[in-house]
Design a protein around this motif. Structure first.
Motif: not given
Length: 445
Positions: A423-430
């Protein structure tokens, strides 16, 4: 008051009519946590998660744009016009209440003394004393003219959620998460008696002393009406919707308004305790605050970033209305996981555009590569401004892994974590995709 609202013409926010007398007070950048209407029904105050207080005209002859009262360092929760006109109080998550001169928008005094957020305010009918409900479990008693702390009344065993003075100003009622309503002797600063006990925490409190009753709303969704003289229960208004988050009495005493955690507003007659109107006011989230004006309308604060003005006679649930206000958040099913994380964790405080809007936090546009606490136009905490911290994939990951209280101690950021690595990785990518990198000169500020 007129000269102050003439200055407000600089602002673009105005009520938006939606037919049948419905209107919005638009301009805040976050949910509306508190509302109040002046004694003459001409003005409204709104307290928001964006740290700001809005002062609005409800008179068609006045400019409709707000005057922003700025001074809170965290979310503003409660607002109150003081009797006699010309002054108001606001209180918030920064543990403080602010005393305002409404003729010029200036702060007259800062009321410090609580060790937790303040959820409610009250004043004596003569405007001499004020009371505050603190999450530290204390009731603050203040000189409402100077802002001087008189006493912290201690007795509740949990956060205090609501306060109300009796008409004589010598007695004060307080309601708490400990499930009690207590009656205080103001001069002696002592508890006279426990007025009511409830199996669940009590969130809101109103009373009509002339009619001889007190009402409280609780976590279980119930609103109980008690006889002030005997303590007997007069009525039980339980809708089944939990919890009760707002209670308001109309100026003429003929109606009470109930707002709940499921987004409904329930208007009840005080003559026979029967429903006048019961409608869904917001598609998602709670109704945080309610206040009646003098024209059979109710002003509501919800998770939306505007206050709603509902005419009681024509109010209809959102599902029945073609003019239903748009929800604060989009349908999660239409978002990527990264966008969902942003919507749930960040969107109330931050925008993704160059214009940060009226939000509790700064814009995240260009955040990657920027030194923390340096974006022009936003007032950062000293802790963040002094930090030698550059926002990057790694630092943002640690921020949400450890939580702001541990990674940026002393900053304004609320304590929250994103536990799952994915979830953290997806937020940062977004965020990288929609915000871009900071200009080169900002990286060295």
């Amino acid at each position: 008051m007129r000269s102050l609202f003439a200055v407000a013409a600089l602002f673009a926010a105005c009520p938006v009519l939606a037919g049948d007398g419905y209107a919005r007070l638009e301009g805040h950048g976050g949910p509306i946590k508190g509302v109040a209407v002046s004694e003459d029904g001409k003005y409204a105050l709104t307290a928001s998660f964006d740290n700001s207080v809005g002062l609005w005209s409800l008179d068609a002859e006045e400019p409709a744009s707000p005057v922003w009262l700025e001074g809170h360092e965290a979310a503003a929760n409660s607002v109150l016009f003081l009797p006699g006109g010309g002054r108001a109080l606001s209180a918030g998550d920064d543990f403080a209440a602010l005393l305002w001169d409404t003729s010029n928008g200036k702060i007259l005094a800062r009321l410090d003394g609580h060790q937790g957020k303040i959820l409610d305010l009250a004043a004596t009918p003569d405007g001499a004393l004020a009371a505050s409900a603190g999450w530290d479990g204390h009731v603050g008693l203040w000189d409402a003219k100077s802002g001087r702390l008189i006493a912290m009344l201690k007795g509740h065993r949990a956060p205090v959620q609501a306060v109300r003075f009796a008409q004589d100003g010598a007695r004060l009622y307080s309601a708490s998460s400990d499930g009690t309503v207590r009656l205080w002797n103001v001069a002696e600063q002592s508890v006279i008696r426990i007025e009511a006990k409830h199996g669940f925490g009590i969130n809101r409190l109103i009373m009509n002393e002339a009619a001889g009753w007190l009402a409280y709303g609780a976590l279980d969704g119930g609103v109980r009406i008690h006889d002030l003289e005997t303590g007997a229960e007069i009525a039980d208004i339980t809708s089944g919707r939990q919890p009760v988050l707002a209670l308001s009495l109309s100026p003429d005493g003929s109606m009470i308004g109930i707002g709940d955690g499921e987004g409904y507003i329930h208007i009840v007659s005080t003559e026979d305790w029967k429903t006048i109107r019961d409608f869904r006011a917001t598609a998602r989230g709670p109704v945080w605050a309610l206040a009646f004006d003098g024209d059979h309308r109710v002003v509501a604060g919800t998770i939306q970033n505007h206050a709603d003005i509902w005419p009681i006679a024509t109010a209809t649930s959102l599902a029945e209305s073609n003019d239903a206000p748009r929800g604060f958040l989009r349908d999660p099913a239409t978002m990527t996981n990264g966008e969902r994380q942003f919507a749930r964790k960040c969107s109330i405080c931050h925008t993704l555009t160059e214009d940060g809007g009226r939000r509790a936090g700064p814009s995240l546009m260009g955040v990657f590569g920027r030194r923390a606490g340096t974006l022009p136009g936003y007032t950062f905490s000293k802790a963040l401004s002094d930090a030698e911290l550059i926002w990057s994939d790694d630092t943002l990951d640690k921020l949400f892994d450890l939580g702001p209280a541990h990674f940026t101690p002393g900053s304004k950021m609320p304590m929250q974590r994103i536990v799952r690595d994915a979830d953290r990785a997806d937020l940062i990518a977004y965020l990288k995709d929609v915000t871009g990198a900071a200009p080169a000169q900002e990286k060295t500020k």
